[in-house]
Scaffold this active site. Structure first.
Site, mmCIF file in Angstrom:
data_model
loop_
_atom_site.group_PDB
_atom_site.id
_atom_site.type_symbol
_atom_site.label_atom_id
_atom_site.label_comp_id
_atom_site.label_asym_id
_atom_site.label_seq_id
_atom_site.Cartn_x
_atom_site.Cartn_y
_atom_site.Cartn_z
ATOM 1 N N GLU A 176 0.824 -1.212 0.000
ATOM 2 C CA GLU A 176 0.000 0.000 0.000
ATOM 3 C C GLU A 176 0.856 1.261 0.000
ATOM 4 O O GLU A 176 0.545 2.239 -0.682
ATOM 5 C CB GLU A 176 -0.943 0.000 1.208
ATOM 6 C CG GLU A 176 -2.189 -0.843 1.042
ATOM 7 C CD GLU A 176 -1.925 -2.331 1.237
ATOM 8 O OE1 GLU A 176 -0.800 -2.696 1.634
ATOM 9 O OE2 GLU A 176 -2.851 -3.125 0.991
ATOM 10 N N HIS A 228 -8.642 -6.052 10.925
ATOM 11 C CA HIS A 228 -9.208 -5.834 9.581
ATOM 12 C C HIS A 228 -10.586 -5.181 9.631
ATOM 13 O O HIS A 228 -11.332 -5.256 8.667
ATOM 14 C CB HIS A 228 -9.290 -7.168 8.827
ATOM 15 C CG HIS A 228 -7.945 -7.677 8.400
ATOM 16 N ND1 HIS A 228 -7.791 -8.697 7.484
ATOM 17 C CD2 HIS A 228 -6.695 -7.297 8.742
ATOM 18 C CE1 HIS A 228 -6.493 -8.933 7.296
ATOM 19 N NE2 HIS A 228 -5.808 -8.097 8.055
#
Lengths: 433, 328
Positions: free
Chosen positions: B62, B131
């Site tokens: 990312e 998450h």
């Protein structure tokens, strides 16, 4: 420091007042308690007292002038002050005088404004608990100010006794019955309405009194917000007229002279005890059923005195005899026409009767006097051909026309009330018990 | 206009595809957005239409691809960066927070950063605490960015179209739980302006303000409360930055009571900020302090039953409303 007298708030709904008459002049000494002026409010003419000793230094607002509540109207020189030194700096002085130093009293009213206000018996709730300021939610505080409600008179239902919106709204909804006067009532269509400048008609604009403005405002509000409808019934008046004649003859020596209206007041009040919704008010999301039965009687005032009308309240009319009702109505009507009624004498009616019978009116309808749920419009008892026992005969008849608030009273309820009323009027001996 | 119904995910794709057809500078990159049609099938078919130069599969990095996209934006392209989950954006905190929102300011106006970061935000359903991030609280704290958070399919398209055309970095927060939600979506160009909240349900007694998925919890609570005679006005804020305070205040002035529902944690959150702004803007109209319903102040639980209780669900919202109205 001079003392500023401001236009007091003499009723809960008063926003402006007119100085009818000054009872003092500049240079006069005044003592605490002295009546310094007569003030016309939206309801009545009331006396304004001084609450301090001193000398009238300056009169700031002349007779006949209307000013908003809180406006400085006079300056009083205190002991040791030279009235001549006091200059009219009314705005600053008035503002200073309006700032209320006690945080417990959020209303920006001066001491002079509070005392003459009519007592408000319904405010029996204990003050908010705890020392110091009552706990109040912001919007409750704002609503209380808008409606002129004393927070100290409310019991808070929120946590820790916090006064919240619903506490104030409950008081607002109860208020019209508790402390204020409702002068608005059906108006005979004699009011001068042409106030527009229409040259072709050569119309004259007529200044209207506070009372006329109140009538206009309140009746528009009534007609626009209350779902009115009418239910009419004719009563045979033969028995009542006979009974009345007989009673008046026997009681003439005692100067008792009962009117048809006196019988109606008593009959309506007794019928209300049987039909509690006729003694109730719509309060936004609930109905307030009143315990006291107070019948308002519309009293028209003479044209010479500016016309208009007021509603005189016969309190606890269900508990009073015909003779008492008669004496009280007569006395209130004459006082209304003579020097005017006090707030108390005009407040708290729970039902209203408007009678145009004495003018020969056959039949008419009236506009509800908020927060009442019904008003009875009575025409004259008229001698006319009637059918009795399948025969044509001559008899006395009267039309009774109820205007109703459909939020509180449905058609069938109105019919049942009229039936009760009819039975009392047609068997009037029941009204003597 | 036909009442055409689309899934939320298809509304997102329609916005991206229409903008990519209209503007060659727009492109999409992210993990598995191309060959796999997107981890959540949002970009299904886009590779076929636009080719591998504009639909770019990235490595699992990312920080790398977010930084690259920011560079592209500075040079005049209009990238759309898909994070499989906003939870994964945390490793890209430096580029997305330290570069993108500050670039225009730090470069003295020389470089803007017209970029959209989008992906799933919030608890997706038993994804565990690492998450299940709600990034609203942390990221909305940063000046220079915009943040949109749609709750319905039509807004998904309208807000994403506006985001792609916006010259500032837009943080676009979707919910995995809403991707299959169907709703009418206008065909053709459809723009929903930023900073315009929508009253989803009118009511008189209390104002409920929310964003994204919890708007549905609010509507569920409002339905239940109606049976108790409580009339709720539900406001879907749609964007957190800019915030449409006017619509909220207008409603609170009417109802005198307010509950803010925000799926992020309470401390230093959009919910706390909105509550503070309401107190500042209309203190005198409040009958009680503004109530807040947030996710519980713990890492998101894995167990299904605990996760349901952790969320700002309809039951907890209804309790807050009753409390705001001093009911029981």
């Amino acid at each position: 420091m001079s003392i500023t007298l401001t236009m007091p708030r003499l009723s809960d709904t008063m926003e402006q007042g007119t100085i009818i008459k000054w009872n003092v002049q500049e240079g006069d000494e005044v003592a605490s308690g002295a009546v310094v002026a007569d003030i016309e409010t939206d309801k009545a003419t009331m006396e304004m007292q001084a609450y301090d000793d001193g000398v009238v230094a300056k009169i700031l607002v002349g007779e006949g002038t209307q000013v908003p509540v809180g406006t400085a109207i006079a300056l009083i020189a205190e002991d040791g002050e030279d009235p001549a030194d006091i200059d009219a700096a009314p705005s600053a002085a008035a503002e200073a005088a309006q700032v209320d130093p006690t945080p417990e009293t959020p209303e920006p009213s001066t001491p002079a404004a509070e005392a003459p206000t009519a007592p408000t018996p319904a405010r029996s709730a204990p003050p908010a608990s705890g020392p110091g300021r009552p706990r109040v939610s912001p919007v409750a505080r704002r609503l209380a100010e808008e409606h002129g409600i004393d927070l100290g008179s409310l019991a808070g239902s929120g946590p820790g006794g916090r006064i919240i919106k619903r506490d104030v709204l409950a008081q607002v909804n109860a208020e019209p019955m508790a402390g204020t006067v409702e002068t608005a009532v059906p108006v005979p269509l004699a009011a001068p309405t042409a106030v527009q400048e229409v040259p072709a008609l050569e119309s004259a604009a007529i200044e209207v009194s506070g009372m006329r403005q109140t009538i206009a405002r309140r009746l528009v509000e009534s007609k626009q917000t209350i779902p009115h409808y009418q239910v009419k019934m004719r009563f045979s008046m033969d028995a009542l007229i006979d009974l009345r004649a007989s009673l008046n003859e026997k009681l003439a020596a005692e100067e008792v002279k009962l009117s048809v209206n006196d019988f109606l007041v008593r009959a309506c009040a007794l019928a209300m005890a049987e039909h509690p919704m006729f003694n109730a008010s719509w309060a936004g999301d609930r109905i307030l059923a009143h315990r006291r039965v107070n019948v308002g009687v519309a009293v028209s005032l003479s044209e010479e005195r500016g016309g208009g009308l007021v509603v005189a309240t016969i309190r606890d009319a269900n508990l009073k005899s015909l003779r008492m009702i008669s004496a009280e109505t007569r006395s209130l009507a004459s006082k209304a026409r003579d020097k005017g009624l006090t707030t108390e004498e005009m407040s708290d009616a729970t039902f209203t009767i408007s009678n145009l019978g004495m003018f020969g009116v056959d039949d008419f309808t009236a506009i509800i006097n908020p927060p009442n749920s019904a008003i009875l419009a009575c025409g004259a008892a008229i001698e006319q051909p009637v059918v009795r026992d399948h025969q044509l005969a001559v008899g006395w008849e009267m039309a009774a026309n109820l205007s109703l608030d459909h939020r509180v009273i449905d058609g069938a309820m109105a019919a049942r009330y009229l039936a009760t009323l009819k039975s009392m009027i047609e068997e009037p001996m029941r009204l003597l018990a | 206009m036909s009442e055409r119904t689309l899934e939320f995910r298809d509304a997102l794709r329609e916005a991206m595809s229409q903008e990519m057809r209209a503007n060659k500078r727009v492109f999409l990159l992210g993990e598995e957005v191309a060959e796999y049609d997107g981890a959540y099938k949002v970009s299904r078919g886009m590779l076929e239409e636009f080719g591998p130069q504009r639909i770019i599969d990235t490595p699992i990095s990312e920080s790398g691809f977010a930084g690259m996209a920011i560079g592209a934006a500075m040079m005049g392209l209009r990238p759309i960066v898909e994070f499989m989950s906003w939870s994964f954006s945390l490793v890209a905190a430096d580029p997305i927070l330290n570069n993108a929102p500050k670039m225009l300011y730090m470069s003295g106006g020389q470089f803007g950063c017209p970029i959209v970061f989008r992906g799933n935000d919030g608890a997706g359903g038993q994804l565990g605490s690492t998450h299940s991030w709600c990034v609203e609280g942390m990221y909305s704290n940063v000046p220079g960015l915009k943040m949109a958070i749609p709750a319905f399919a039509d807004d998904a398209k309208g807000l994403l179209t506006t985001a792609i055309r916006d010259d500032d970095p837009v943080f676009f927060l979707e919910s995995e739980r809403l991707l299959a939600l169907k709703g009418h979506v206008p065909e053709g160009e459809h723009l929903v302006p930023f900073g315009q909240a929508l009253v989803r349900r009118s009511g008189d007694d209390v104002t409920i303000v929310s964003f994204g998925r919890p708007v549905h919890f609010c509507l569920e609570a409002a339905e239940a409360l109606e049976a108790e005679g409580i009339s709720c006005e539900v406001i879907d804020g749609r964007t957190i930055r800019p915030l449409d305070l006017d619509t909220i205040v207008r409603s609170v002035k009417k109802t005198n009571a307010c509950v803010v529902v925000d799926q992020s944690w309470s401390f230093g959150s959009p919910g706390s900020e909105i509550a503070a702004q309401i107190h500042q803007a209309c203190f005198d109209d409040l009958d009680n302090h503004v109530m807040r319903v947030h996710s519980a102040d713990v890492p998101t639980p894995y167990a299904w039953n605990l996760e349901q209780e952790y969320l700002p669900n309809a039951r907890r919202i209804a309790e807050a409303v009753r409390s705001a109205l001093y009911v029981a």
